[in-house]
Design a protein around this motif. Structure first.
Motif, mmCIF file in Angstrom:
data_model
loop_
_atom_site.group_PDB
_atom_site.id
_atom_site.type_symbol
_atom_site.label_atom_id
_atom_site.label_comp_id
_atom_site.label_asym_id
_atom_site.label_seq_id
_atom_site.Cartn_x
_atom_site.Cartn_y
_atom_site.Cartn_z
ATOM 1 N N PHE A 166 -1.556 -13.501 4.467
ATOM 2 C CA PHE A 166 -2.046 -12.217 3.974
ATOM 3 C C PHE A 166 -3.562 -12.073 4.074
ATOM 4 C CE2 PHE A 166 1.529 -13.787 1.401
ATOM 5 C CZ PHE A 166 2.505 -12.893 1.807
ATOM 6 N N ARG A 167 -4.257 -13.106 4.520
ATOM 7 C CA ARG A 167 -5.721 -13.020 4.567
ATOM 8 C C ARG A 167 -6.192 -11.982 5.576
ATOM 9 N NH1 ARG A 167 -7.541 -19.397 4.034
ATOM 10 N NH2 ARG A 167 -7.364 -19.495 1.760
ATOM 11 N N SER A 168 -5.700 -12.085 6.789
ATOM 12 C CA SER A 168 -6.099 -11.115 7.807
ATOM 13 C C SER A 168 -5.642 -9.716 7.439
ATOM 14 C CB SER A 168 -5.532 -11.527 9.168
ATOM 15 O OG SER A 168 -5.845 -10.564 10.149
ATOM 16 N N ALA A 169 -4.379 -9.600 7.005
ATOM 17 C CA ALA A 169 -3.835 -8.281 6.655
ATOM 18 C C ALA A 169 -4.576 -7.679 5.470
ATOM 19 C CB ALA A 169 -2.348 -8.407 6.347
ATOM 20 N N GLY A 170 -4.844 -8.493 4.452
ATOM 21 C CA GLY A 170 -5.535 -7.966 3.280
ATOM 22 C C GLY A 170 -6.929 -7.477 3.600
ATOM 23 N N SER A 171 -7.646 -8.218 4.430
ATOM 24 C CA SER A 171 -9.011 -7.824 4.762
ATOM 25 C C SER A 171 -9.038 -6.614 5.678
ATOM 26 C CB SER A 171 -9.754 -8.993 5.404
ATOM 27 O OG SER A 171 -9.085 -9.419 6.578
ATOM 28 N N VAL A 172 -8.182 -6.616 6.705
ATOM 29 C CA VAL A 172 -8.189 -5.512 7.669
ATOM 30 C C VAL A 172 -7.648 -4.225 7.048
ATOM 31 C CG1 VAL A 172 -7.217 -4.690 9.852
ATOM 32 C CG2 VAL A 172 -8.031 -7.034 9.658
ATOM 33 N N VAL A 173 -6.443 -4.292 6.502
ATOM 34 C CA VAL A 173 -5.831 -3.094 5.918
ATOM 35 C C VAL A 173 -6.615 -2.644 4.688
ATOM 36 C CG1 VAL A 173 -3.705 -2.117 4.980
ATOM 37 C CG2 VAL A 173 -3.597 -3.823 6.806
ATOM 38 N N GLY A 174 -7.068 -3.602 3.871
ATOM 39 C CA GLY A 174 -7.862 -3.231 2.706
ATOM 40 C C GLY A 174 -9.139 -2.506 3.095
ATOM 41 N N GLY A 175 -9.824 -3.002 4.133
ATOM 42 C CA GLY A 175 -11.036 -2.336 4.583
ATOM 43 C C GLY A 175 -10.767 -0.953 5.142
ATOM 44 N N LEU A 176 -9.714 -0.825 5.951
ATOM 45 C CA LEU A 176 -9.387 0.478 6.526
ATOM 46 C C LEU A 176 -9.037 1.490 5.447
ATOM 47 C CD1 LEU A 176 -7.228 -0.596 9.614
ATOM 48 C CD2 LEU A 176 -9.594 0.204 9.616
ATOM 49 N N VAL A 177 -8.236 1.075 4.473
ATOM 50 C CA VAL A 177 -7.820 2.002 3.415
ATOM 51 C C VAL A 177 -9.006 2.390 2.542
ATOM 52 C CG1 VAL A 177 -6.392 2.226 1.357
ATOM 53 C CG2 VAL A 177 -5.445 1.183 3.418
ATOM 54 N N LEU A 178 -9.834 1.423 2.179
ATOM 55 C CA LEU A 178 -10.996 1.724 1.330
ATOM 56 C C LEU A 178 -11.956 2.674 2.026
ATOM 57 C CD1 LEU A 178 -12.814 1.317 -1.117
ATOM 58 C CD2 LEU A 178 -13.723 -0.739 -0.022
ATOM 59 N N PHE A 179 -12.323 2.364 3.252
ATOM 60 C CA PHE A 179 -13.297 3.200 3.958
ATOM 61 C C PHE A 179 -12.723 4.584 4.271
ATOM 62 C CE2 PHE A 179 -14.983 -1.062 5.645
ATOM 63 C CZ PHE A 179 -15.737 -1.232 4.501
ATOM 64 N N LEU A 180 -11.416 4.641 4.570
ATOM 65 C CA LEU A 180 -10.796 5.952 4.801
ATOM 66 C C LEU A 180 -10.812 6.788 3.536
ATOM 67 C CD1 LEU A 180 -9.214 7.914 6.583
ATOM 68 C CD2 LEU A 180 -7.117 6.713 5.913
ATOM 69 N N ARG A 240 -5.932 5.008 -6.522
ATOM 70 C CA ARG A 240 -5.285 3.703 -6.675
ATOM 71 C C ARG A 240 -5.541 2.819 -5.466
ATOM 72 N NH1 ARG A 240 -0.856 6.756 -8.621
ATOM 73 N NH2 ARG A 240 0.104 6.608 -6.564
ATOM 74 N N CYS A 241 -5.363 3.377 -4.273
ATOM 75 C CA CYS A 241 -5.550 2.588 -3.059
ATOM 76 C C CYS A 241 -6.997 2.164 -2.891
ATOM 77 C CB CYS A 241 -5.084 3.391 -1.836
ATOM 78 S SG CYS A 241 -3.307 3.684 -1.758
ATOM 79 N N ALA A 242 -7.929 3.067 -3.206
ATOM 80 C CA ALA A 242 -9.345 2.734 -3.071
ATOM 81 C C ALA A 242 -9.740 1.630 -4.050
ATOM 82 C CB ALA A 242 -10.197 3.984 -3.295
ATOM 83 N N TYR A 280 0.824 -1.211 0.000
ATOM 84 C CA TYR A 280 0.000 0.000 0.000
ATOM 85 C C TYR A 280 0.859 1.263 0.000
ATOM 86 C CZ TYR A 280 -4.649 -1.989 0.376
ATOM 87 O OH TYR A 280 -5.831 -2.620 0.094
ATOM 88 N N ALA A 281 2.051 1.183 0.599
ATOM 89 C CA ALA A 281 2.966 2.329 0.529
ATOM 90 C C ALA A 281 3.408 2.584 -0.903
ATOM 91 C CB ALA A 281 4.177 2.088 1.424
ATOM 92 N N VAL A 282 3.593 1.522 -1.673
ATOM 93 C CA VAL A 282 3.918 1.687 -3.091
ATOM 94 C C VAL A 282 2.767 2.366 -3.829
ATOM 95 C CG1 VAL A 282 4.494 0.470 -5.227
ATOM 96 C CG2 VAL A 282 5.462 -0.307 -3.058
ATOM 97 N N LEU A 283 1.539 2.008 -3.459
ATOM 98 C CA LEU A 283 0.372 2.595 -4.119
ATOM 99 C C LEU A 283 0.127 4.039 -3.702
ATOM 100 C CD1 LEU A 283 -2.126 -0.401 -3.904
ATOM 101 C CD2 LEU A 283 -0.773 0.324 -5.868
ATOM 102 N N GLY A 284 0.712 4.465 -2.567
ATOM 103 C CA GLY A 284 0.557 5.858 -2.154
ATOM 104 C C GLY A 284 -0.027 6.068 -0.779
ATOM 105 N N PHE A 285 -0.300 5.004 -0.039
ATOM 106 C CA PHE A 285 -0.816 5.145 1.320
ATOM 107 C C PHE A 285 0.355 5.392 2.262
ATOM 108 C CE2 PHE A 285 -2.085 3.252 5.430
ATOM 109 C CZ PHE A 285 -3.211 4.020 5.684
ATOM 110 N N SER A 286 0.187 6.282 3.228
ATOM 111 C CA SER A 286 1.296 6.636 4.108
ATOM 112 C C SER A 286 0.786 6.951 5.507
ATOM 113 C CB SER A 286 2.071 7.840 3.555
ATOM 114 O OG SER A 286 1.230 8.983 3.452
ATOM 115 N N VAL A 287 1.671 6.723 6.464
ATOM 116 C CA VAL A 287 1.433 7.062 7.869
ATOM 117 C C VAL A 287 2.660 7.808 8.361
ATOM 118 C CG1 VAL A 287 0.974 6.216 10.192
ATOM 119 C CG2 VAL A 287 0.014 5.007 8.225
ATOM 120 N N LEU A 288 2.473 9.036 8.830
ATOM 121 C CA LEU A 288 3.570 9.867 9.294
ATOM 122 C C LEU A 288 3.378 10.204 10.760
ATOM 123 C CD1 LEU A 288 3.884 12.360 6.285
ATOM 124 C CD2 LEU A 288 5.160 10.253 6.678
ATOM 125 N N CYS A 289 4.484 10.278 11.481
ATOM 126 C CA CYS A 289 4.453 10.608 12.909
ATOM 127 C C CYS A 289 5.193 11.913 13.129
ATOM 128 C CB CYS A 289 5.090 9.483 13.727
ATOM 129 S SG CYS A 289 5.176 9.849 15.500
#
Length: 323
Positions: A192-206, A154-156, A128-137
């Motif tokens: 990748f099942r848990s990660a794909g579903s959780v991160v995919g859902g968070l990124v899409l809904f965000l 792209r991420c959506a 997702y970072a390649v696609l353009g999603f980012s988290v900054l602190c």
């Protein structure tokens, strides 16, 4: 009495350091010896982890994770040595995308090899970072979002396709792809099942929350001001809100009907966020007091914290969207 001896030893040490050690270190740096040693050490740890893979998967995972973690400073060192030789790119996120692509290429096989859900999460975040999603602190402030409108789209799109594929595979049953009757494919996709579903859902809904906001400016409006740029289809605010509501409520309904409690709970959280966003926009649009809005949101956050504390299962299932 010993002062002359100390001076003599100090002179010898300084001569040895400046005339022998420092030039040798610099020469080895210029020849790329230290770079080769660093990467050889990381590769050695990864190969060494295979020794513990069969007797104890956990130990092998820890050794492998150590090698992957040490590869990060090795990559930084290699970047320091060679990045200046590359032609400059107009994309200011090119280096981040390159590093994220490398991280994904390393983490994906390691996650499959050790069947590690943790490495699977890291690999999905790298993709997702390649696609353009980012988290900054920034100290006590965390910024979660996208590197631009193109990255958001792209991420959506990727998240929508990923969730649709995973949910469809779950609903179609064991007679179709991603089924447990295919051991090799099941083992390859398990991390990748848990990660794909959780991160995919968070990124899409965000992403849907962002595009449905009144403060979001579609890229097509800016492209109109730039001659020579391709015109893009622009959705009105109403259309963007309908799209966001349809996706969020659609996945919520899908989760409830199919018994996917995790997906339903994750969508439920963003339904609340969506309604809060719409209320806040209408509150400010009609001249409501901003401090009153802050008070109302604070009271809601206090109540939500109490409710989540008394319903821990709801939080747990949000991290397993295909539960």
């Amino acid at each position: 009495m010993l002062r002359p001896l100390r001076r003599w030893i100090k002179r010898i040490a300084e001569f040895f350091y400046y005339q022998v050690v420092a030039p040798a270190m610099l020469r080895l740096h210029e020849w790329g010896v230290w770079e080769a040693v660093a990467w050889a050490g990381c590769a050695g740890l990864l190969l060494w982890s295979r020794r513990f893979f069969l007797p104890s998967g956990d130990i092998g995972l820890f050794v492998s994770a150590t090698g992957a973690a040490l590869a990060a400073p090795a990559l930084a060192y290699s970047t320091f040595r060679h990045a200046g030789k590359l032609p400059k790119s107009a994309d200011r996120h090119a280096l981040l995308k390159l590093c994220s692509s490398w991280a994904a290429a390393v983490l994906v096989p390691l996650a499959v090899l050790h069947q590690s859900i943790l490495l699977g999460y890291l690999a999905v975040f790298a993709v997702y970072a390649v696609l353009g999603f980012s988290v900054l602190c920034f100290g006590l402030c965390y910024c979660v979002g996208f590197n631009g409108d193109d990255a958001l789209e792209r991420c959506a799109a990727a998240s929508f396709l990923l969730l649709t594929a995973m949910v469809s595979a779950r609903l179609l049953g064991p007679a179709h792809f991603l089924s447990t009757e295919q051991p090799a494919l099941d083992a390859a996709l398990f991390p990748f099942r848990s990660a794909g579903s959780v991160v995919g859902g968070l990124v899409l809904f965000l992403a849907l929350l962002i595009i449905s906001s009144t403060h979001y400016q579609p890229a097509s409006r800016r492209l109109r001001r730039r001659p020579g740029r391709t015109h893009r289809v622009e959705l009105s605010l109403l259309q963007r809100n309908l799209l966001a509501a349809a996706c969020i409520f659609g996945f919520l309904l899908l989760g409830l009907v199919s018994g996917l409690d995790g997906l339903a709970n994750t969508a439920s959280v963003f339904v609340v966020f969506f309604l809060l966003e719409k209320y806040g926009e209408q509150h400010l649009k009609h001249g409501g007091n901003g401090w009153v809005l802050v008070l109302l949101l604070s009271l809601f956050a206090w109540w939500a914290a109490l409710w989540l504390h008394s319903h821990p299962h709801f939080v747990a299932t949000c991290f397993d969207a295909l539960a």
